[in-house]
Design a protein around this motif. Structure first.
Motif, PDB file in Angstrom:
ATOM      1  N   CYS A 139       8.252  -2.509   3.678  1.00 30.63           N
ATOM      2  CA  CYS A 139       7.276  -1.900   4.592  1.00 30.63           C
ATOM      3  C   CYS A 139       6.047  -1.478   3.780  1.00 30.63           C
ATOM      4  N   VAL A 140       4.915  -2.021   4.172  1.00 33.70           N
ATOM      5  CA  VAL A 140       3.646  -1.742   3.496  1.00 33.70           C
ATOM      6  C   VAL A 140       2.796  -0.878   4.406  1.00 33.70           C
ATOM      7  N   GLU A 141       2.351   0.236   3.870  1.00 40.14           N
ATOM      8  CA  GLU A 141       1.498   1.131   4.651  1.00 40.14           C
ATOM      9  C   GLU A 141       0.069   0.587   4.644  1.00 40.14           C
TER      10      GLU A 141
END
Length: 250
Positions: free
Chosen positions: A53-55
């Motif tokens: 998960c990449v912000e």
């Protein structure tokens, strides 16, 4: 005693499981990885991958707006879009991570080597190599008193290295690439197009003349020590019919 577990539901005609791939003598598997992949029908199974998960970086910010009918807040982009766009597609330069490496000097070229120039105003003349400048170019001279070649910068791709070497004395360290930099020519406007050109031609500075005399005073005695070298530097390099430079030994 038979070695079969009593709890295992053994039925007549059943065969114990054996691996599909066996090992040959020397530890080499009988089937390749591609063949095992096909035998096990792994292509029919769905691969489950957990993506990290990449912000995402915020692109808008909340701004308070005054007025009863305008609402209390409004989303405003952080980077303002341009009002006008170019009519034609503009190519953007790609990112270049390459670092400029210093130019390697050919093994046949050493300080004091006699080189033959292959391009420029003085092509065909023999010069003495002094040193390699930080730009990668070679600093050469005739000397000027012998064959009229002043201090010049030459690319090593345009010279032929010979086996003749002169013992160089200690040379001044003031010679660098900045000494050969020329002044930029003034640009002409539309009004100056039909005006007579009054700019003076570039002249050799007094510093260059004094430096050339200083180097000639050091090099000429070193050249005269070697027998027939002065006349060798004065003569031009020429080829006649049937002579091929790649077959010659210089």
């Amino acid at each position: 005693s038979s070695g079969i577990n009593a709890e295992w539901p053994f039925r007549p005609g059943m065969v114990a499981h054996t691996p599909r791939n066996s090992t040959l003598p020397g530890g080499v598997p009988k089937l390749s990885r591609c063949a095992v992949y096909k035998k096990r029908a792994l292509y029919k199974r769905q691969k489950v991958q957990t993506k990290p998960c990449v912000e995402l970086a915020p692109t808008h910010k909340t701004k308070t707006v005054h007025g009863e009918k305008n609402g209390s807040t409004r989303e405003v982009p952080l980077t303002k879009q341009p009002r006008f766009y170019p009519t034609e597609d503009c190519k953007k330069p790609l990112n270049n991570r390459r670092k400029v490496k210093p130019t390697k000097l050919r093994g046949s070229i050493t300080p004091g080597s006699v080189l033959i120039l292959l391009s420029g105003v003085h092509r065909g003349k023999r010069v003495v190599f002094l040193k390699q400048l930080p730009s990668g170019l070679l600093l050469v001279t005739g000397p000027y008193k012998i064959n009229g070649v002043p201090l010049r910068r030459v690319d090593q791709a345009y010279v032929i290295a010979t086996s003749t070497v002169v013992e160089l004395p200690a040379l001044p360290d003031s010679i660098n690439d900045a000494m050969f930099k020329r002044k930029a020519k003034p640009t002409k406007n539309e009004k100056d197009m039909f005006v007579e050109n009054t700019t003076e031609e570039p002249k050799i500075s007094e510093e260059k003349i004094a430096l050339q005399k200083e180097i000639d005073a050091l090099l000429v005695p070193a050249v005269k020590k070697v027998d027939m070298l002065q006349s060798y530097l004065r003569s031009r390099f020429t080829l006649t019919k049937g002579q091929f430079p790649h077959d010659m030994k210089f």
